[in-house]
Design an enzyme around this catalytic site. Structure first.
Site, short mmCIF file in Angstrom:
data_model
loop_
_atom_site.label_atom_id
_atom_site.label_comp_id
_atom_site.label_asym_id
_atom_site.label_seq_id
_atom_site.Cartn_x
_atom_site.Cartn_y
_atom_site.Cartn_z
N SER A 250 58.19 -40.87 55.56
CA SER A 250 59.55 -40.67 56.10
C SER A 250 59.56 -40.42 57.60
O SER A 250 60.38 -39.65 58.11
CB SER A 250 60.25 -39.53 55.36
OG SER A 250 60.36 -39.82 53.98
N ALA B 273 53.10 -44.90 55.69
CA ALA B 273 53.42 -44.27 54.41
C ALA B 273 54.83 -44.64 53.92
O ALA B 273 55.58 -45.35 54.60
CB ALA B 273 53.26 -42.76 54.51
N HIS B 274 55.17 -44.12 52.75
CA HIS B 274 56.43 -44.46 52.10
C HIS B 274 57.64 -44.06 52.95
O HIS B 274 57.68 -42.99 53.56
CB HIS B 274 56.53 -43.81 50.72
CG HIS B 274 56.52 -42.31 50.75
ND1 HIS B 274 57.66 -41.56 50.92
CD2 HIS B 274 55.51 -41.43 50.64
CE1 HIS B 274 57.36 -40.28 50.91
NE2 HIS B 274 56.05 -40.16 50.74
N ASN B 275 58.60 -44.98 53.01
CA ASN B 275 59.89 -44.76 53.67
C ASN B 275 59.81 -44.59 55.18
O ASN B 275 60.77 -44.13 55.81
CB ASN B 275 60.64 -43.58 53.04
CG ASN B 275 60.96 -43.81 51.58
OD1 ASN B 275 60.27 -43.28 50.70
ND2 ASN B 275 61.95 -44.63 51.31
#
Length: 341
Positions: free
Chosen positions: A258, A238-240
């Site tokens: 994250s 997922a993102h980051n």
């Protein structure tokens, strides 16, 4: 067909030949299926019986296993690592592309290094930079402002959104999607408001990403996959998220946003890791482990329930639902037993 002598392999692997060092090897195979001209290996003692029956011309063995073996062997420190090295040397995997196919769509602003190959119907966007000997498979789409390092190979039908950087010597398998939007939304009175995902993806050198895996772009900063990471098929990053060097992630694992995973971790198949967590270097998660808290120390962690007969599972499920009641009863009994008469 490639070929190499046992003597040459011994120099490559820092091994010792037991038998004819002029023997020519042209491929690798298992002990059970090997034939003349092939080399096999014994890395697990449970296959010892197959060693005595193998038709392989030579076998990679540890010093201990070689003592009682009468056939031709190459004695090495780690037979499985030796097998991997020989398999690389004799690899016959075809290239993802050869030359530049006339149907490929290449933006005039793209920069192509020497030896780049691009397959049929591939699309190369604006300001893309492809390093030397990059291979782009048929139907692959490279969005604008992407950078791909030398000797990296993308198989057919890979998609890179804009602002994705890949390092050198990477392998990206078919169906992988890198740089799609992260799952970022704000909720206003029951309605979802999309947050533009303006970050990118930064992938280091020698990274391999399996078929149909998805790597989301960062919401603001970048999603990062560091050098030497290997990711199996159908993994969601997922993102980051940040994945440290030489970490391995097996198939069907899902990382929420994250997440930071350290170096040299092994994440088993079908694991789920909740968002905004940190996992230390050297952590090993067995298959189907659910992670809901930070892991500060290296070691092996597990949480999945093993398979059992359905009737046993049903009984245990009922008992699990009664745990709180049982706990309260035990607590009451302990309290009463401590009450003076």
């Amino acid at each position: 067909m490639k070929s190499v002598t046992l003597k040459e392999l011994s120099l490559l692997l820092d091994g010792v030949v037991q038998g004819d060092e002029t023997l020519v090897i042209n491929s690798v195979a298992t002990l059970e299926h090997a034939t003349a001209g092939q080399i096999s290996f014994l890395a697990n003692s449970k296959y010892r019986a197959q060693l005595e029956l193998t038709q392989a011309s030579a076998v990679l063995l540890s010093a201990k296993d070689a003592q009682d073996y009468s056939g031709t062997a190459l004695v090495v420190k780690d037979p499985y690592v030796g097998f991997a090295r020989v398999a690389q040397l004799l690899d016959t995997t075809p290239k993802a592309a050869i030359g530049i196919h006339p149907s490929a769509q290449i933006d005039p602003s793209a920069l192509l290094g020497e030896g780049v190959a691009i397959g049929a119907n591939a699309v190369i966007g604006a300001n893309v930079i492809l390093g030397e000997n990059v291979q782009i498979g048929a139907g692959t789409v490279i969005g604008q402002d992407c950078i791909i390092g030398s000797n990296t190979r993308l198989w057919a039908n890979v998609t890179l959104y804009h602002n994705v950087h890949l390092g050198q010597d990477c392998i990206i398998h078919s169906g992988a999607i890198i740089g799609s939007d992260g799952f970022g939304y704000a909720n206003e009175r029951g309605q979802w408001i999309k947050i533009p995902q303006t970050g990118g993806v930064r992938i280091g050198d020698r990274v391999e990403i399996g078929a149909s895996s998805t790597i989301d772009r960062g919401a603001l900063g970048h999603t990062e996959i560091h050098n030497g990471v290997i990711i199996d098929n159908q993994v969601q990053v997922a993102h980051n998220d940040i994945i440290g060097e030489n970490t391995a992630i097996a198939g069907s694992t899902t990382l929420a946003g994250s997440v930071t995973i350290g170096k040299h971790c092994i994440i088993g198949g079908n694991c789920a890791i909740a968002g905004h967590l940190t996992i230390a270097d050297g952590v090993h998660l067995s298959g189907a482990t659910n992670v809901t808290g930070n892991m500060r120390e290296p070691g092996l962690y597990s949480s999945a329930t093993v398979a059992m007969e359905n009737k046993v599972w049903r009984k245990n499920t009922v008992r699990f639902r009664q745990l709180d009641e049982l706990f309260q009863r035990v607590k009451t009994l302990e309290k009463n037993s401590n009450t003076p008469e």
